[in-house]
Structure formats: structure tokens, C-alpha cells
Design an enzyme around this catalytic site. Sequence first.
Site, short mmCIF file in Angstrom:
data_model
loop_
_atom_site.label_atom_id
_atom_site.label_comp_id
_atom_site.label_asym_id
_atom_site.label_seq_id
_atom_site.Cartn_x
_atom_site.Cartn_y
_atom_site.Cartn_z
CD GLU A 96 -48.23 -32.01 -8.02
OE1 GLU A 96 -47.36 -31.97 -9.62
OE2 GLU A 96 -47.88 -31.68 -7.29
CB CYS A 110 -49.45 -40.16 -2.16
SG CYS A 110 -50.12 -39.15 -1.09
CB CYS A 117 -56.23 -27.59 0.64
SG CYS A 117 -56.61 -28.20 1.83
CB CYS A 121 -51.62 -26.02 7.13
SG CYS A 121 -53.29 -27.33 7.34
CB CYS A 124 -49.29 -27.71 3.32
SG CYS A 124 -50.44 -28.87 1.92
N GLY A 164 -55.12 -31.69 -1.03
CA GLY A 164 -57.06 -31.66 -0.65
C GLY A 164 -57.29 -32.38 0.81
CD GLU A 165 -59.47 -32.57 5.62
OE1 GLU A 165 -57.96 -32.52 5.76
OE2 GLU A 165 -59.51 -34.02 6.39
CB SER A 196 -54.10 -38.26 5.94
OG SER A 196 -53.46 -37.05 7.28
CB SER A 219 -52.05 -33.06 10.05
OG SER A 219 -52.49 -34.03 8.68
CG LEU A 220 -51.17 -33.06 16.83
CD1 LEU A 220 -52.71 -32.61 17.29
CD2 LEU A 220 -50.76 -34.17 18.38
CG ASN A 296 -40.90 -33.75 2.81
OD1 ASN A 296 -39.54 -34.19 2.96
ND2 ASN A 296 -41.75 -34.02 2.81
CB CYS A 340 -45.74 -35.28 2.99
SG CYS A 340 -46.00 -36.78 3.77
#
Length: 347
Positions: A96, A110, A117, A121, A124, A164-165, A196, A219-220, A296, A340
Site C-alpha cells: 500500500e 508515503c 515486515c 513491532c 504496528c 516494511g523496513e 524512516s 522510530s524511537l 492510530n 502511520c
Amino acid sequence: MSNSNKIFLKGMDLPELEVWCKLNNFLPFRAKQLYEWLYCHGSEDVSVMTNIPNNCIEIIQEQCILSTLELISKTVAQNKKTIKFLFKTINGNFIESVSMVDEADRHTVCISSQSGCNLGCDFCATAKMGLLQNLSTGEILDQLIIIRRLSGLAINNVVYMGMGEPFLNYDNVIKSANILNNKKGFNISAQKITISTVGIVPKIKRFIEEKNKFGLAISLNASNDLTRNNIMPINKKWPIADLINMNKMYVKNNKRGKITFEYVIMDGINSSVSDATELSRILNSAKCKVNIIPYNETDGKYKRPSDTTIKEFIDTLYLYNKNFQILVRWSNGLDIDAGCGQLAVVQ
Ligand code: SAH
């Protein structure tokens, strides 16, 4: 020639197109012309390439594939300015991308770098898919080529914050970003291209050492290892101190740019005043930006804090802030799950 033996021209950079031209006995300047057709014009049909000779067109038609993605659906948010696109890759996986136009008519897209992924996380939605594939450079770029064509709008801003990363698909991501930046490609300035990462330290190091000029976001999402270990398993490998060191290295190597630390704020997880105090303390060691992203909601486990809690958190950051710039990012398109971390395709 069967499809599986075909050559993917989309995704090749100039040196690669030059090699392809040489192999096919075309003069090197044809590579520049092809590059412009592929990226500046986004052509999918070789017959529109008016300055390319017929023998070259025939070879492309016979041996090459120009488009790598199939558009499956397009969902428009109530605000009409945010649109989510669902694509299918050549391997049959789904990705997407989200197009957002703001009040000043700036167009941000984006994009995804992988289908799914595997970083897990916990908060997510994409993580629930597992990893299906790394996207090729062509598949990364085709998201933008198709969105640019369908919207009729030039793209001013690109963020690698979809599925994804990006740093686990480093080569294709950097190659695609260079084509976006190239004047004969998309001509988007490097500062308007942001990658990111969850914090893959060796790749952050490489990114800095290679002197890439693209924006970098990390992404902390937590102010201490205990919390970060719980929500982002990758923290056990590269904890917060490593990320802070990367920021110091970045500041040393970059006179102007700053890393953005993203902090998705989740109720009761990382949203307290003491979290904010701790966050400001760890980020004061070097210059950076902080992007607070109200969560979100996806599956109900994690919740967005109340507006009062978010305000208190930000006020506390301002109170202690010495070195960093604070931004709050309210996602658009929540009604179509285009915010996000809401991108996921269940097959
Ligand atoms: N893997 C990369 C890029 C994709 S995610 C990374 O982690 O940076 C882009 C951003 O969205 C990350 O900062 C991530 O923490 C955040 N995010 C993930 N899920 C979210 C959610 N449900 N709400 C708000 N932000 C989310």
C-alpha cells in the site's frame, strides 16, 4: 520470450541502462534518453518514446518489462485529499502507498519498501503480515510513477514510511531515492526525501558514511530500554544508547541536517510526564528533531492518549528542551486506515 526471462528496465539507474545499451549495441546516450522516459515521464508504453529508434523499441517490446505493479484499488478519504492505493507486485504480493495533498497543495507520498515486515513491532498493523518480499527498485519507484500519473500532480515530498523496513532493503531503497533526487529522474530535492528506520544500526552507520543527503528518521517510540524492548523487539539487538550514538555521529558528519526521532505516543505505554522528562534528557545530548505521532488505533490493544495527555507530554518536552525541535504529526486518512502503521493487507 516468457515473462520470467524478461529484463526489468524500470529500476535501472544510468550506469545499468548504459550497460544494457552496450549489450544491445546501442549508443551510450540512448541510456540517458531511456532514463528520462522511464522516470521523468513515467512512460509505460515504449511506443511513446519518440526519440528512441525502432530497432531499440522492438528489443524493449520483446525483451523488457516496463511496469512492475498492478493497481488493485484506490480508496479516497472523506477529506478527499488523502488517497490509499493498493498494488500487486509481480510476485503476487500486496503493498500500500498513501498520497496526501495539504492546504498549500504540496503533494506527499508515503511509500512501501517491503511487502509486510518481519520486525514485529507490537503496535504496528504491518507487522502482523510477516515479511513477504523486499521490493525491487522498480517496484518502489512504480508506486510514485502510478500515483503521479493518476493524480496528475507532481510529487514534492516522499517518505519511506509505508510498509516494511527500508534499511532491510537498503540497496534498492537508496538506489530508488537517488533516482527520485536525480534532475532527469523525479527531480525531488534530497531534503524532501525521508527514509524512516526502526534503527538498524549498521545501516544507519553506512547511510552516514556514504554521505547520503536524504532525510533520516528513526522510530524511537520509547524513552527507556524496558519499554522499547516490550514494544519493539529490535531494541534487544540495538538499544537506545546505540541510536543516540548514531545521532552524535550524524551531527558530526552533517553541518545542517538533523535526524528526526519519531515517537508514537500510546496511552499508558509511553505517554506519562516522566516518559517525557526522560525523553528530553536522552535527546539533549545532540541536535535532532522529535516528531510526536499520536497513535492510530489498529487492533484495540494499544490506544491513543487523550488530547490532554498528549498536550501535557508535549508541554513537558518543551519545558526541558534545550537541543531539539518538536513537531506533532496528526495522521490524515484515518477513516480509510491510511495513517502511520495502519497499512496492512490480509490475504
Ligand atoms: N519500519 C520503518 C518505517 C515504517 S513505519 C520504521 O519503523 O521507521 C513509519 C512510522 O509509523 C514509524 O515511526 C512507526 O513507529 C509508526 N507507526 C507504526 N504503527 C503506528 C500506528 N498504529 N500509529 C501511529 N504510528 C505508527
